[in-house]
Design a protein around this motif. Structure first.
Motif, PDB file in Angstrom:
ATOM      1  N   THR A 493      25.043 124.161  20.625  1.00 43.29           N
ATOM      2  CA  THR A 493      24.384 124.761  21.766  1.00 43.29           C
ATOM      3  C   THR A 493      25.540 125.654  22.386  1.00 43.29           C
ATOM      4  O   THR A 493      26.436 124.713  22.501  1.00 43.29           O
ATOM      5  N   ILE A 494      25.590 126.820  22.528  1.00 45.18           N
ATOM      6  CA  ILE A 494      26.464 127.785  23.035  1.00 45.18           C
ATOM      7  C   ILE A 494      25.854 128.430  24.229  1.00 45.18           C
ATOM      8  O   ILE A 494      25.033 129.310  24.045  1.00 45.18           O
ATOM      9  N   ILE A 495      26.325 128.253  25.359  1.00 47.02           N
ATOM     10  CA  ILE A 495      26.099 128.870  26.572  1.00 47.02           C
ATOM     11  C   ILE A 495      27.198 129.550  27.288  1.00 47.02           C
ATOM     12  O   ILE A 495      28.350 128.999  27.110  1.00 47.02           O
ATOM     13  N   GLY A 496      27.147 130.360  28.026  1.00 45.17           N
ATOM     14  CA  GLY A 496      27.836 130.980  29.149  1.00 45.17           C
ATOM     15  C   GLY A 496      29.171 131.647  28.433  1.00 45.17           C
ATOM     16  O   GLY A 496      30.070 131.677  29.264  1.00 45.17           O
ATOM     17  N   VAL A 497      29.184 132.209  27.031  1.00 41.46           N
ATOM     18  CA  VAL A 497      30.095 132.863  26.556  1.00 41.46           C
ATOM     19  C   VAL A 497      30.004 134.387  26.707  1.00 41.46           C
ATOM     20  O   VAL A 497      29.095 134.988  27.200  1.00 41.46           O
ATOM     21  N   SER A 498      31.375 134.986  26.866  1.00 39.18           N
ATOM     22  CA  SER A 498      31.200 136.335  27.373  1.00 39.18           C
ATOM     23  C   SER A 498      31.299 137.544  26.045  1.00 39.18           C
ATOM     24  O   SER A 498      31.510 138.609  26.449  1.00 39.18           O
ATOM     25  N   ASN A 499      31.485 137.200  25.011  1.00 39.74           N
ATOM     26  CA  ASN A 499      31.834 138.112  23.865  1.00 39.74           C
ATOM     27  C   ASN A 499      30.916 137.820  22.942  1.00 39.74           C
ATOM     28  O   ASN A 499      30.040 138.455  22.354  1.00 39.74           O
ATOM     29  N   HIS A 500      31.063 136.683  21.972  1.00 45.52           N
ATOM     30  CA  HIS A 500      30.196 136.328  20.753  1.00 45.52           C
ATOM     31  C   HIS A 500      30.116 134.743  20.830  1.00 45.52           C
ATOM     32  O   HIS A 500      31.096 134.045  21.350  1.00 45.52           O
ATOM     33  N   ALA A 501      28.811 134.244  20.352  1.00 44.67           N
ATOM     34  CA  ALA A 501      28.633 132.871  20.328  1.00 44.67           C
ATOM     35  C   ALA A 501      29.171 132.389  19.050  1.00 44.67           C
ATOM     36  O   ALA A 501      30.051 131.503  19.242  1.00 44.67           O
ATOM     37  N   VAL A 502      29.224 133.134  17.930  1.00 46.52           N
ATOM     38  CA  VAL A 502      29.893 132.796  16.886  1.00 46.52           C
ATOM     39  C   VAL A 502      30.506 133.936  16.349  1.00 46.52           C
ATOM     40  O   VAL A 502      29.701 134.949  16.071  1.00 46.52           O
ATOM     41  N   THR A 503      31.656 133.949  15.748  1.00 43.09           N
ATOM     42  CA  THR A 503      32.469 135.205  15.098  1.00 43.09           C
ATOM     43  C   THR A 503      33.084 134.732  14.010  1.00 43.09           C
ATOM     44  O   THR A 503      33.626 133.406  13.608  1.00 43.09           O
ATOM     45  N   LEU A 504      32.802 135.639  12.704  1.00 35.50           N
ATOM     46  CA  LEU A 504      33.471 135.439  11.700  1.00 35.50           C
ATOM     47  C   LEU A 504      34.384 136.517  11.288  1.00 35.50           C
ATOM     48  O   LEU A 504      33.709 137.681  11.230  1.00 35.50           O
ATOM     49  N   ILE A 505      35.442 136.103  10.779  1.00 33.19           N
ATOM     50  CA  ILE A 505      36.480 137.384  10.394  1.00 33.19           C
ATOM     51  C   ILE A 505      37.043 137.023   9.160  1.00 33.19           C
ATOM     52  O   ILE A 505      37.529 135.903   9.030  1.00 33.19           O
TER      53      ILE A 505
END
Length: 625
Positions: A493-505
């Motif tokens: 559970t991911i809340i309150g983030v300002s760019n991405h919840a999940v990032t893959l690079i």
């Protein structure tokens, strides 16, 4: 035509400049690129590195000398079965030999009447070194409370060290034992490490500490850093020794000198000082530690080559380097119900070659660098002089702990395998939980990670087999970040983030992102545009509450991919050519003769020629003949 070509080239260049991703754009099509080269190293050590390193070497040499003489004394029986005293530099060393019963306060008062003295305030001042041999135990306790001050002045400092022996310090909850480095001139604790400082060290044997307050002890190295449990590494390193700097070689008057009514050993000659010590006789250290306070030391508690250490209900605070260090070859060790705070560098440091370590129910806060650091990489990357293993280490756990407000990361794991981070609260860091350097088989489950300024959970640098499951994340720019790392990201559970919840690079392998519930604001909830050649699996993620805030340039860059740009340029050329033709036809509008641009033949000759002008008869005369 030349003008058309120039105009077309200008349009192509303009489109390329607008839409082709170059430089920083190529690295990060969406979101922020983070500067991971920034180093947070904690508070600077206040001492004198050069002087203190030399003092560490001198202490190592002193212990080698003591150990050599102890070996010689054992087979010569020169000590006649009683404790003896050595000249070691500008101090003396009392050696407690093996016996069945422990040595107590009463024994120290008997064997060292002038160097172990009770002070008017009831404390005891020790002004010579004590070495406890294998088979001996020093047990200090006092029902009225014991305050033990170890003399530590600009001219000399003392220590209590076991060489295979054991130490027991037993206070009570109401009246704990106090052990500190003490300046008898100023009648205050010694806070200056630059000239060395008194310390306590258990080498081999067993340490049992209960209800003890250790403070203001130690300098520079782990072994001399305050309170150290160093197993069979006695001393910590065996360096090639320069005779010009050797401490304790001056025994010219040893045979005739009397110190406090006790004969100095050896009685004749210094040849015993050249005897090589037996370095293989002592085992790992074991320890049972309950309700101790370790504060204002160089290192709080330093442990290496240890098995079965149990630390509970204790605190490690305001130490000059790390609070608690579990160094090489620490196995089957548990630290629980313990506070580690306000240390200059890391709160808890578990280094390479430490395995089977469980950190449970800790409070780790306000340390200068990381709250908890666990390293598990190999000690060597190929053949080495010591034949060191090139394998990883691991089977370490951090569970049910509060990690908050540390200067850099909450929990950092560097290398290793079979690692668990479970049910912790990690609050208020640059990054909450960081896993890097080719870690394999790491489980990060049921943690609460909040108020991170960058990534809440970050996996990078070759991490494989990761399981990130059931975590609650609140705040940060990116909730879960994978770069050159692979695994399963499930049911978070991911809340309150300002760019991405999940990032893959980059190379993220066959990563699965499933069943996550996310909300927040940013360019995208699940950012996989920069993942590697293997497409990640995304399934059943609830992103309905996500608010997209993609700026116009990000939208344009996501639309104008390189192949799209190529087709747009080709289409633009066709359209431009068509427009140019239409304009030309409009310029020359009206009905025109189809050969209006051709020159009549009559304009290119002199007209019709008369043959008679050239002496030829008319045509009819020629015909009559």
């Amino acid at each position: 035509m030349n003008r058309s070509l120039v105009t077309t080239a200008a349009i192509v260049g303009l489109l390329a400049a607008l839409v082709l991703p170059t430089g920083a754009w190529a690295e990060d099509l969406e979101g922020t690129t983070y500067d991971e080269t920034e180093v947070v190293s904690g508070d600077a050590y206040p001492g004198d590195p050069d002087v203190e390193a030399m003092l560490v070497s001198s202490e190592e040499r002193r212990l080698i000398d003591v150990r050599a003489i102890a070996n010689a004394a054992g087979w010569t029986n020169i000590n006649q079965g009683r404790p003896y005293r050595l000249v070691t530099g500008n101090t003396y060393t009392l050696v407690l030999i093996p016996r069945e019963s422990p040595y107590t306060l009463a024994d120290l008062l008997q064997y060292a009447p002038s160097t172990f003295v009770r002070q008017p305030d009831g404390s005891y001042l020790l002004s010579e070194n004590i070495v406890v041999e294998q088979g001996a135990t020093l047990k200090l306790e006092d029902e009225e409370g014991l305050v033990l001050h170890l003399a530590s002045t600009p001219d000399a400092f003392v220590s209590i060290v076991t060489i295979g022996g054991s130490i027991e310090l037993a206070g009570t909850a109401e009246k704990p034992i106090e052990v500190a480095a003490w300046d008898p001139v100023s009648q205050t604790a010694d806070t200056d490490t630059t000239d060395g400082r008194a310390y306590l060290r258990v080498t081999g044997g067993v340490a049992r500490f209960s209800h003890v307050d250790f403070h203001d002890l130690g300098f520079w190295s782990g072994a001399t850093g305050g309170v150290a449990l160093t197993g069979n590494a006695a001393p910590d390193t065996l360096k090639e020794y320069d005779d010009l700097n050797r401490v304790g070689r001056d025994t010219e008057d040893a045979g005739t000198t009397t110190v406090y009514g006790t004969e100095i050993f050896p009685a004749d000659g210094a040849e015993l000082l050249t005897t090589e010590p037996d370095l293989g006789a002592y085992s790992y250290v074991a320890a049972d530690i309950d309700d101790i306070s370790v504060r204002d030391n160089a290192f709080g508690l330093f442990i290496t080559s240890a098995q079965g250490v149990d630390i509970r209900n204790s605190s490690f605070e305001h130490n000059l380097v790390d609070g608690l260090v579990l160094h090489r070859d620490v196995t089957n060790t548990v630290v629980h119900n313990t506070t580690v705070s306000h240390n200059a560098v890391d709160g808890v440091a578990v280094t390479r070659a430490a395995t089977g370590v469980v950190l449970s129910r800790l409070t780790v806060e306000q340390n200068g660098r990381n709250g908890i650091t666990i390293e598990g990489g190999p000690l060597a990357d190929g053949p080495s002089a010591m034949g060191t293993s090139v394998g990883d280490y691991g089977n370490n756990e951090v569970e049910d702990s509060m990690v908050s407000g540390n200067g850099r990361y909450g929990i950092e794991i560097l290398g290793g395998e079979h690692l668990t981070v479970d049910a912790n609260t990690v609050d208020g860091h640059d990054m909450g939980i960081v896993v890097a350097d080719a870690v394999s088989d790491v489980t990060i489950t049921d943690n609460l990670v909040q108020h991170s300024s960058e990534h809440a959970i970050a996996l990078r640098g070759g991490v494989t087999g990761a399981t990130v499951q059931g975590n609650d994340i609140d705040g940060g720019e990116v909730g879960i970040y994978l770069r050159d790392a692979s695994g399963s990201v499930d049911r978070n559970t991911i809340i309150g983030v300002s760019n991405h919840a999940v990032t893959l690079i980059a190379a993220t392998g066959a990563t699965q992102i499933t069943n996550n519930d996310v909300s927040g604001r940013g360019p995208s909830a699940i950012d996989i545009a920069r993942a590697g050649s293997i497409d990640p699996t995304t399934r059943a993620n609830d992103v309905d509450a996500w608010v997209s805030t993609k700026p116009l340039d990000v939208i344009l860059r996501s639309i104008f991919q390189p192949l799209t740009v190529l087709w747009l340029i080709l289409g633009a050329l066709v359209v431009f050519s068509a427009i140019s033709g239409v304009r030309a036809r409009r310029k020359n509008a009206g009905i025109r003769h189809p050969y209006a641009s051709h020159t009549p033949l009559s304009q290119l000759t002199s007209g019709i020629a008369d043959p008679t002008a050239f002496g030829r008869p008319p045509a009819h005369e020629g015909n009559s003949r």
